[in-house]
Design a protein around this motif. Structure first.
Motif, short mmCIF file in Angstrom:
data_model
loop_
_atom_site.label_atom_id
_atom_site.label_comp_id
_atom_site.label_asym_id
_atom_site.label_seq_id
_atom_site.Cartn_x
_atom_site.Cartn_y
_atom_site.Cartn_z
N GLU A 117 -0.60 12.33 12.33
CA GLU A 117 0.53 11.62 11.72
C GLU A 117 1.86 11.91 12.44
O GLU A 117 2.68 11.02 12.64
CB GLU A 117 0.61 12.03 10.25
CG GLU A 117 1.61 11.29 9.42
CD GLU A 117 1.32 9.81 9.30
OE1 GLU A 117 0.16 9.41 9.12
OE2 GLU A 117 2.29 9.03 9.40
N TRP B 101 -5.15 6.58 2.58
CA TRP B 101 -3.91 6.08 1.97
C TRP B 101 -4.05 5.91 0.46
O TRP B 101 -3.10 5.53 -0.20
CB TRP B 101 -3.51 4.73 2.56
CG TRP B 101 -3.71 4.60 4.05
CD1 TRP B 101 -4.51 3.71 4.68
CD2 TRP B 101 -3.08 5.35 5.08
NE1 TRP B 101 -4.44 3.86 6.03
CE2 TRP B 101 -3.56 4.87 6.31
CE3 TRP B 101 -2.17 6.42 5.09
CZ2 TRP B 101 -3.16 5.39 7.54
CZ3 TRP B 101 -1.77 6.93 6.31
CH2 TRP B 101 -2.27 6.42 7.51
N GLU C 188 5.63 6.26 0.40
CA GLU C 188 5.20 7.34 1.29
C GLU C 188 5.55 6.91 2.71
O GLU C 188 5.09 5.87 3.18
CB GLU C 188 3.71 7.60 1.17
CG GLU C 188 3.29 8.80 1.99
CD GLU C 188 1.78 9.06 1.92
OE1 GLU C 188 1.37 10.16 2.27
OE2 GLU C 188 1.05 8.16 1.51
N ASN D 80 -10.54 6.82 2.82
CA ASN D 80 -9.38 6.00 2.44
C ASN D 80 -8.18 6.92 2.36
O ASN D 80 -7.75 7.31 1.28
CB ASN D 80 -9.66 5.31 1.10
CG ASN D 80 -8.51 4.38 0.70
OD1 ASN D 80 -7.49 4.31 1.37
ND2 ASN D 80 -8.70 3.69 -0.41
N ALA E 158 0.82 -1.21 0.00
CA ALA E 158 0.00 0.00 0.00
C ALA E 158 0.86 1.26 0.00
O ALA E 158 0.54 2.23 -0.68
CB ALA E 158 -0.93 0.00 1.21
N PHE E 159 1.96 1.25 0.77
CA PHE E 159 2.72 2.49 0.91
C PHE E 159 3.85 2.64 -0.10
O PHE E 159 4.47 3.69 -0.17
CB PHE E 159 3.21 2.65 2.34
CG PHE E 159 2.09 2.89 3.28
CD1 PHE E 159 1.52 4.15 3.39
CD2 PHE E 159 1.53 1.85 4.00
CE1 PHE E 159 0.44 4.37 4.22
CE2 PHE E 159 0.45 2.06 4.83
CZ PHE E 159 -0.10 3.32 4.94
N TYR F 154 -2.75 1.50 10.16
CA TYR F 154 -3.16 1.40 8.76
C TYR F 154 -4.67 1.25 8.67
O TYR F 154 -5.33 1.86 7.83
CB TYR F 154 -2.45 0.20 8.14
CG TYR F 154 -2.84 -0.13 6.71
CD1 TYR F 154 -2.77 0.84 5.71
CD2 TYR F 154 -3.23 -1.42 6.36
CE1 TYR F 154 -3.09 0.52 4.40
CE2 TYR F 154 -3.55 -1.74 5.06
CZ TYR F 154 -3.49 -0.77 4.08
OH TYR F 154 -3.80 -1.08 2.78
N ARG G 248 2.90 1.65 -3.17
CA ARG G 248 2.00 1.60 -4.34
C ARG G 248 2.55 0.64 -5.39
O ARG G 248 2.72 0.98 -6.55
CB ARG G 248 1.80 3.00 -4.95
CG ARG G 248 1.13 3.98 -4.00
CD ARG G 248 0.68 5.24 -4.69
NE ARG G 248 -0.45 5.03 -5.60
CZ ARG G 248 -1.70 4.85 -5.21
NH1 ARG G 248 -2.00 4.83 -3.94
NH2 ARG G 248 -2.65 4.69 -6.10
N THR H 257 4.87 6.89 6.05
CA THR H 257 3.84 7.17 7.05
C THR H 257 4.11 6.34 8.29
O THR H 257 5.06 5.57 8.34
CB THR H 257 2.47 6.75 6.49
OG1 THR H 257 2.61 5.38 6.11
CG2 THR H 257 2.07 7.57 5.30
N SER I 144 -5.38 3.47 -0.75
CA SER I 144 -4.99 2.07 -0.86
C SER I 144 -5.93 1.33 -1.78
O SER I 144 -7.12 1.64 -1.86
CB SER I 144 -5.00 1.43 0.52
OG SER I 144 -4.83 0.05 0.41
#
Lengths: 348, 558
Positions: free
Chosen positions: B434, B513, B360, B511, B288-289, B422, B291, B362, B515
């Protein structure tokens, strides 16, 4: 060089032939682990930076590894792991196969002490004397629960199991005193179950052995010379003093009034003790004997029911001797202060 | 709140336009607000949230006891408690953390919540059984904690015989509690297996399942196969303790080591019950992070199953110095190496996933970094202790304590916190701060290392585990470890504060993120039956971030 590595890794002094083998593999494995962790970490960090996100909905390429890459992922670690295993298993086999000419010592763990006995020699509690540069085979068992015999400087360890003998062997490389620890949790005083291995030069060992045997001989002659059937009270107390040492009573009971796992022996006789069920009992011969044979029967308030029974381990005259010894420890002023830490002084 | 833009994914999901009317469809959180509607719910999401409440409570209890242990070990002699109390405290720490936190944490909370969402199902296969497993878990926990408060036991969480059969402390209620908790574990496992087999939405084939599902599936198989063994064993020890049966008593022909074989036959695979879900979470997060599709999806999926399989053949490496034969030691030693290889495949593929990605950084990704370190270092030290000759000095010393805290606790906690951050927006529809997230992640990763790296060195120096007192030369490293533990605790306090704040005042998000995980295809928080309108179909594989216009036929090889 390897001394520096040992300092860096906090490894204790290397004092047996097995330690030398183990340490070599240790450096290899730890070194590879460090390099691998650093490699993976740096590669990851580099990529986190190189491929940082530039826009929220960024699309990426569809990347899949080919078979060659996956094969590399599997085979590189496998080769290293198998190499470690091969060296480790070779050394382990060496460790589990004592040389034929090794000297035997029986080791028995019990809550919470180590007893050593030599087939042809003296017995001892918590101190094992061995000669340097000679293989020694330990035949290890336990009287109660599982213990584990561990000498960090020799890098050896073996469990002590009730009803079974396990074996371990070592060849000490230099005279000195090395600590023995118990590494299998065995109850209340697990961390107090300490002993030491005294490694002597072969000549010193021989003279130590002679000394011990002379002592035994002396005892035997004294016994023959003693014609009186009833030993005098003073002699019984003396015998009792020896017994509380050899039977391990002093691991839990002090004789100077300080509080330990069990009540102190100082001033114990004829004292009025409060029990954990609220009753009071006067400490007499009967109570002391009962406490040795059935320790859980009357527990003094504030103490745990942890004492093992000595039923069958002490003969009648022996328990009587201990009672006589405790009688001699009468005093008017008993210190009831907190324990002053472990009775054991660390080896420097 | 821009749900439609964030989900305007390639291969848009039919029925997904229904997201526009959030207001008309209550989320699972607001659909019924009475106490009864929570306690008797059969909604997998509410059950997951209830698991979360209890598991976090037990984590707090276990954590407090961890701190007590570390404070006691500040000085070589007695510090704040007597030896008997210490022995009970480390037992309690172990039992609570293993049975009440580590084993159920990720499957109980995130497995329950995410598995049906990820499979496009309305619920798990047996919703009532799911609720039952929560109450069985609580019943077992109640039994165990009642036993610990009424006497407490001093055997350590491993309950080794013959000590556990002889000890004067109360062993039976705690063992019986653990036995009951085992049933909860089996029920959840069965439920997940059947759900995965029968409830996958059209389009989700086995190799289009998210990797989290693969990990949960492999975990469930271990739970169903291994847990009965420890269940029976705990009953046997209870009987031995109460009625002196003689199963493990040499004097009557029993065998004390038999206990260890049966115990580790469960408890070694149990390590994978704890870390496999963590591996699953991390696959989701790294994808997810950055991508990116998972580099080597099949290899990661197969390696989960591989770990579950070989995990059953490695138990003997806990007994190299217990008097088992040299041959056995060799067999278990070499089989243990295979677990390392499977884990290595995962690690390399996770790092590979970042390649050509869009990272990213995070809070969940920060935990991924920590996780990567703990898994590599913890895993490699695992290989080190499985190397037979090296295990001789290390066995039952602090080296082993440090090793299993690194891999089992470190990796799992990283995954647990990553999952918590997450999926927090998914579960509650709110966003946390964050900045605080990153600060606490840094504190926790730092604190964890400061706690356990000194323990590796303590093990090298020869300090045995479960020591109430220790020779003075070990003090400096113990003090360092305790300092690390307080840093760690501080990090957790910060998380508790800002997440509670976010729960109440957090910004509404759907959403955050962007994701493309399947679970994000519905609104956040999801409605009671997960999807509004017809069941979605899944034309793409999971973890797919490629531009659909360019996706045609474009596959770049490495």
């Amino acid at each position: 060089m390897s001394d520096l590595a040992n300092q860096f890794l906090f490894l204790p002094e290397r004092a047996s032939t097995f330690a030398e083998r183990v340490d070599f593999l240790h450096y290899f494995v730890v070194g590879t682990t460090m390099v691998m962790s650093a490699g993976v970490g740096l590669a990851a960090l580099f990529m986190f930076f190189r491929y940082r996100r530039r826009e929220a909905h960024q699309h990426t390429e569809y990347v899949v590894p080919d078979l060659k890459t996956e094969f590399l992922f599997v085979s590189v670690p496998l080769v290293f792991f198998l190499a470690w295993f091969a060296i480790g298993f070779r050394d382990f086999t060496w460790f589990t196969t004592p040389p034929k000419d090794s000297m035997d010592v029986y080791v028995m763990g019990k809550q919470w002490m180590w007893k050593f006995s030599y087939p042809e020699g003296p017995n001892g509690v918590n101190v094992l004397h061995v000669p340097a540069n000679r293989p020694v085979r330990l035949l290890i068992t336990s009287r109660d629960v599982i213990h584990s015999f561990f000498v960090p400087s020799f890098r050896i360890k073996m469990d002590a199991l009730p009803g079974r003998y396990t074996q371990a062997w070592f060849e000490a490389t230099k005279p000195g005193t090395y600590q023995v620890l118990c590494t299998e949790y065995c109850g209340l005083s697990h961390s107090k179950m300490l002993a030491e291995v005294v490694v002597l030069s072969p000549e010193d060992y021989e003279s130590w052995l002679k000394e011990q045997q002379r002592g035994r001989l002396q005892d035997r002659q004294d016994a023959l010379a003693d014609t009186s059937l009833v030993p005098s009270v003073a002699r019984m107390a003396e015998q009792g003093q020896k017994l509380v040492g050899t039977q391990g009573c002093l691991k839990c009971h002090s004789v100077d009034g300080s509080r330990h796992i069990g009540p102190t022996f100082l001033g114990l006789f004829e004292r009025e003790e409060k029990l954990d069920d609220g009753q009071t009992i006067r400490v007499d011969e009967a109570y002391i004997t009962q406490s040795m044979m059935d320790p859980g029967a009357h527990i003094v308030a504030g103490y745990q029911n942890v004492m093992p029974t000595y039923q069958g381990k002490l003969q009648g005259p022996e328990s009587a001797a201990i009672v006589e010894y405790i009688k001699t420890l009468r005093t008017a002023n008993v210190r009831e202060t907190a324990s002053e830490g472990p009775a054991y002084d660390p080896i420097q | 709140m821009t749900p439609s833009s964030s989900i305007a994914a390639p291969g848009a999901v039919p029925g997904h336009e229904a997201h526009d009317d959030h207001g008309h469809h209550p989320s699972y959180l607001t659909d019924g607000t009475t106490v009864k509607s929570w306690l008797l719910t059969v909604d997998h999401k509410r059950i997951g949230i209830m698991y979360m409440a209890w598991i976090l409570l037990f984590f707090l209890v276990g954590g407090i006891f961890a701190l007590l242990i570390r404070i006691e070990l500040l000085t070589p002699g007695p510090t704040i408690m007597d030896a008997m109390t210490y022995n009970r405290v480390f037992t309690l720490h172990g039992v609570v953390m293993i049975f009440l936190f580590m084993i159920p944490a990720i499957p109980g909370i995130f497995g329950n919540f995410m598995l049906p969402l990820m499979l496009g199902a309305k619920d798990v296969a047996f919703p009532r059984l799911n609720l039952l497993s929560l109450y069985v878990y609580l019943a077992g926990a109640a039994f165990a904690i009642w036993g610990m408060l009424n006497g407490g036991l001093d055997t350590g969480w491993t309950f080794y015989t013959p000590y556990s059969a002889h000890t004067t402390t109360t062993v039976a209620p705690v063992l019986f509690g653990a036995f009951i908790i085992g049933f909860s574990s089996i029920l959840t496992g069965m439920n997940f297996i059947v759900t995965t087999h029968t409830m996958r939405a059209p389009g989700i084939t086995w190799f289009k399942m998210p990797l989290m599902v693969w990990a949960l599936y492999a975990t469930s198989c271990i739970q169903v196969l291994a847990t009965p063994v420890i269940g029976l064993l705990l009953l046997l020890v209870t009987a031995e303790n109460l009625f002196s049966l003689g199963m493990f008593d040499v004097a009557r022909g029993g065998d004390p080591v038999l206990f260890q074989h049966l115990f580790w036959f469960y408890s070694h695979p149990a390590v994978y019950i704890m870390v496999l879900p963590a591996f699953g979470v991390m696959s989701e997060i790294v994808s997810a992070f950055s991508r990116k599709n998972i580099f080597g999806y099949r290899a990661v999926a197969y390696s989960s199953v591989g770990i579950a399989f070989v995990g059953f053949f490695a138990w003997g490496h806990h007994m190299f110095v217990s008097g088992q034969s040299t041959f056995n030691a060799g067999v278990f030693g070499v089989l243990s190496m295979l677990v390392g290889v499977f884990t290595a495949i995962k690690v390399f593929n996770w790092v590979g996933t970042v390649y050509k990605g869009a990272v990213e950084f995070t809070t969940p990704f920060a935990y991924f970094c920590g996780f990567l370190f703990f898994t590599v270092f913890g895993g490699m030290t695992g290989i080190a202790v499985a190397t037979v000759s090296l295990d001789v000095p290390w066995h039952d010393t602090y080296f082993v304590v440090a090793h299993f805290h690194f891999i089992m606790v470190g990796a799992t906690i990283m995954a647990f916190l990553a999952a918590l951050h997450y999926w927090f927006p998914k579960m509650f529809g709110k966003m946390y701060h964050e900045g605080w997230g990153l600060v606490s992640a840094a504190l926790i990763i730092l604190g964890f290392n400061a706690t356990f790296i000194p323990q590796f060195l303590l093990g090298n120096a020869g300090m045995p585990r479960r020591y109430y007192e220790y020779p003075e030369r070990f003090q400096a490293l113990n003090v360092a470890s305790t300092a690390g533990a307080s840093l760690l605790a501080f990090g957790f306090v910060i998380i508790a504060i800002y997440l509670t704040y976010a729960l109440i005042y957090g910004k509404r998000v759907d959403n955050p993120w962007n994701s493309k995980g399947y679970e994000w295809l519905t609104m956040s928080p999801p409605p009671t039956h997960n999807f509004i309108g017809p069941q979605p179909t899944y034309p793409e594989e999971p973890h797919f971030y490629v531009d659909p216009k360019k996706a045609e036929g474009e596959v770049s090889d490495v």
